[in-house]
Design a protein around this motif. Structure first.
Motif, PDB file in Angstrom:
ATOM      1  N   ASP A 194      38.641  29.363  43.447  1.00 12.04           N
ATOM      2  CA  ASP A 194      39.983  28.863  43.970  1.00 12.04           C
ATOM      3  C   ASP A 194      41.140  29.953  43.412  1.00 12.04           C
ATOM      4  O   ASP A 194      41.751  30.576  44.121  1.00 12.04           O
ATOM      5  N   SER A 195      40.847  30.119  42.389  1.00 12.02           N
ATOM      6  CA  SER A 195      41.956  31.014  41.560  1.00 12.02           C
ATOM      7  C   SER A 195      41.546  32.544  42.177  1.00 12.02           C
ATOM      8  O   SER A 195      42.487  33.225  42.299  1.00 12.02           O
ATOM      9  N   MET A 196      40.347  32.746  42.127  1.00 15.97           N
ATOM     10  CA  MET A 196      40.082  34.329  42.725  1.00 15.97           C
ATOM     11  C   MET A 196      40.681  34.577  43.958  1.00 15.97           C
ATOM     12  O   MET A 196      41.378  35.514  44.351  1.00 15.97           O
ATOM     13  N   ILE A 197      40.394  33.643  44.999  1.00 17.08           N
ATOM     14  CA  ILE A 197      41.174  33.879  46.219  1.00 17.08           C
ATOM     15  C   ILE A 197      42.336  33.880  46.437  1.00 17.08           C
ATOM     16  O   ILE A 197      43.097  34.487  47.186  1.00 17.08           O
ATOM     17  N   ALA A 198      43.104  32.716  45.588  1.00 15.74           N
ATOM     18  CA  ALA A 198      44.651  32.720  45.711  1.00 15.74           C
ATOM     19  C   ALA A 198      45.237  34.104  45.003  1.00 15.74           C
ATOM     20  O   ALA A 198      46.285  34.614  45.651  1.00 15.74           O
ATOM     21  N   ILE A 199      44.427  34.649  43.942  1.00 13.16           N
ATOM     22  CA  ILE A 199      44.983  35.665  43.384  1.00 13.16           C
ATOM     23  C   ILE A 199      45.082  37.016  44.045  1.00 13.16           C
ATOM     24  O   ILE A 199      45.602  37.790  44.403  1.00 13.16           O
ATOM     25  N   GLY A 200      43.809  36.999  45.000  1.00 15.53           N
ATOM     26  CA  GLY A 200      43.628  38.169  45.892  1.00 15.53           C
ATOM     27  C   GLY A 200      44.700  38.021  47.091  1.00 15.53           C
ATOM     28  O   GLY A 200      45.367  39.272  47.266  1.00 15.53           O
ATOM     29  N   ILE A 201      45.177  36.802  47.610  1.00 16.54           N
ATOM     30  CA  ILE A 201      46.035  36.760  48.599  1.00 16.54           C
ATOM     31  C   ILE A 201      47.367  37.311  47.955  1.00 16.54           C
ATOM     32  O   ILE A 201      48.307  37.931  48.466  1.00 16.54           O
ATOM     33  N   LEU A 202      47.855  36.453  46.639  1.00 20.77           N
ATOM     34  CA  LEU A 202      49.132  36.621  46.107  1.00 20.77           C
ATOM     35  C   LEU A 202      49.369  38.439  45.653  1.00 20.77           C
ATOM     36  O   LEU A 202      50.612  38.793  46.104  1.00 20.77           O
ATOM     37  N   THR A 203      48.283  39.038  45.640  1.00 16.42           N
ATOM     38  CA  THR A 203      48.327  40.317  44.921  1.00 16.42           C
ATOM     39  C   THR A 203      48.087  41.668  46.057  1.00 16.42           C
ATOM     40  O   THR A 203      47.829  42.573  45.721  1.00 16.42           O
ATOM     41  N   ASP A 204      47.701  40.989  47.182  1.00 17.84           N
ATOM     42  CA  ASP A 204      47.325  41.657  48.296  1.00 17.84           C
ATOM     43  C   ASP A 204      46.111  42.509  47.829  1.00 17.84           C
ATOM     44  O   ASP A 204      45.884  43.782  48.324  1.00 17.84           O
ATOM     45  N   ARG A 205      45.218  41.911  47.155  1.00 19.41           N
ATOM     46  CA  ARG A 205      43.903  42.668  46.983  1.00 19.41           C
ATOM     47  C   ARG A 205      42.819  42.080  47.537  1.00 19.41           C
ATOM     48  O   ARG A 205      42.163  41.043  47.428  1.00 19.41           O
ATOM     49  N   ARG A 206      42.630  42.887  48.846  1.00 19.37           N
ATOM     50  CA  ARG A 206      41.146  42.348  49.623  1.00 19.37           C
ATOM     51  C   ARG A 206      40.136  42.397  48.963  1.00 19.37           C
ATOM     52  O   ARG A 206      39.206  41.739  49.151  1.00 19.37           O
ATOM     53  N   ASP A 207      39.909  43.311  47.864  1.00 22.00           N
ATOM     54  CA  ASP A 207      38.553  43.382  47.273  1.00 22.00           C
ATOM     55  C   ASP A 207      38.458  42.109  46.367  1.00 22.00           C
ATOM     56  O   ASP A 207      37.276  41.307  46.336  1.00 22.00           O
TER      57      ASP A 207
END
Length: 379
Positions: A197-210
């Motif tokens: 959950d943390s990983m997917i939310a951080i990916g969205i927030l920071t525009d990190r598709r990886d």
């Protein structure tokens, strides 16, 4: 894998939707309109939100430099400061989005700024990985709501993103890769799910598709118990799927529901349908848990891993309430028109759903952001 640096998003077709973690602009417009109309059940959900002390403008954050979760014999645990502040930030962000009163926005970003200015480490026992997951996704979700607030200076948002990438994401990644040096099936599903959950939310927030893709790939093909085929590991006729923590206790079993729901909703808001993955496998697990916790019998197959063998389903905590069902009910039953009788019963039984502070003072009452009746009811 680099932690900082340029976003991997290079084309408009690959760009993230913002806000697009737990809630979108369409969601907030619906909430605002329904409250203005004094419509039910949204109004009941709003009432429970504004009565919660965490949504008050008098809330004072208690940020720390090092967060400790788990008694390590040396440092006192102080993680309650973060789970309370995260709950407050979410409640205040919702009040801003629905009321339009910038005082709530200012208080929300003040909480986020306090933490991004101070927090540098998460320590403790292995429980530190629960903190990195649970509070990582909650903070990132709040920041995603606030990203378009003109009163939040760009440099402060950037500092917050840097905290998420330097403090939380490395722990999320490390846990899912190494599992604290334990055997791959040692940790229960909720440990993986929290860090996913943390990983997917951080990916969205920071525009990190990886980072986003890493989380989604783990959901589909991960080796640990958070991967969907391990969370819902045994399928039965009639649309039921036995979940990995069913023989442990129902508190943790329903926590898995909370974390699964947040994960799938964040992916859904980015146009990835994990709710429907593998013929609605998530729903089969949710219906299984809901049915048992609404008092009905379910089939059970003895579960074993490297540490335990559980021959019977656990009745410990059976029927306890968590604010987790509205999200699933509105997606599967209202939006997609699927039958889920036990899920429907569970949603009705917990309505209106509250948030952190409405389900006791301990950490379990704050493991989910809640307020699903207000935020997820579609019609």
């Amino acid at each position: 894998m680099t932690l900082l640096g340029a976003s991997s998003v290079s084309a408009a077709s690959n760009a993230f939707i913002h806000p697009g973690a737990l809630h979108t602009l369409v969601d907030f417009a619906r909430m605002k309109a329904k409250i203005a109309e004094n419509a039910q059940p949204w109004t009941n959900g709003w009432d429970i939100l504004i009565k919660n002390s965490h949504s008050s403008l008098t809330w004072t954050p208690r940020a720390v430099e090092t967060l400790y979760r788990g008694a390590d014999g040396t440092h006192p645990e102080n993680y309650s400061a973060l789970f309370n502040d995260a709950a407050a930030a979410y409640a205040l962000a919702l009040r801003w989005k629905i009321s339009g009163d910038n005082a709530y926005a200012d208080k929300t970003v003040a909480i986020l700024d306090e933490w991004s200015a101070k927090l540098t480490r998460i320590e403790g026992t292995s429980d530190k990985f629960l903190a990195s997951g649970l509070y990582g996704y909650q903070l990132a979700d709040v920041a995603e709501i606030m990203r378009d607030y003109q009163g939040w200076p760009a440099q402060n948002l950037d500092r917050f993103k840097t905290m998420m990438l330097k403090v939380f994401y490395p722990m999320n990644h490390d846990f899912l890769v190494r599992h604290n040096g334990a055997k791959i099936d040692h940790y229960w599903a909720n440990w993986d799910l929290a860090n996913m959950d943390s990983m997917i939310a951080i990916g969205i927030l920071t525009d990190r598709r990886d980072i986003y893709n890493e989380a989604v790939d783990y959901f589909k093909r991960g080796k640990g118990n958070g991967a969907i085929d391990h969370v819902v590991w045994k399928l039965y006729p009639g649309g039921l799927g036995q979940t990995q923590e069913s023989g442990r206790d129902q508190g943790h079993n329903t926590l898995a529901v909370a974390l699964l729901g947040a994960f799938c909703q964040m992916a859904w808001n980015q146009h990835d349908d994990l709710f429907g993955y593998e013929d609605n496998r998530v729903l089969k697990g949710v219906e299984y848990i809901a049915r048992y916790n609404q008092g009905a019998n379910v089939p059970y197959t003895p579960y074993s891993n490297s540490d335990v063998t559980q021959n019977v389903i656990s009745s410990n905590g059976r029927g306890d309430k968590r604010p987790v069902w509205e999200l699933f009910y509105n997606h599967y039953v209202v939006l997609k028109g699927l039958e889920a009788p036990s899920l429907t019963m569970a949603a009705k039984a917990t309505r209106p759903e509250g948030g952190g502070g409405n389900y006791g003072p301990n950490s379990g009452g704050f493991d989910q952001l809640g307020y699903g009746t207000l935020t997820h009811t579609l019609k």
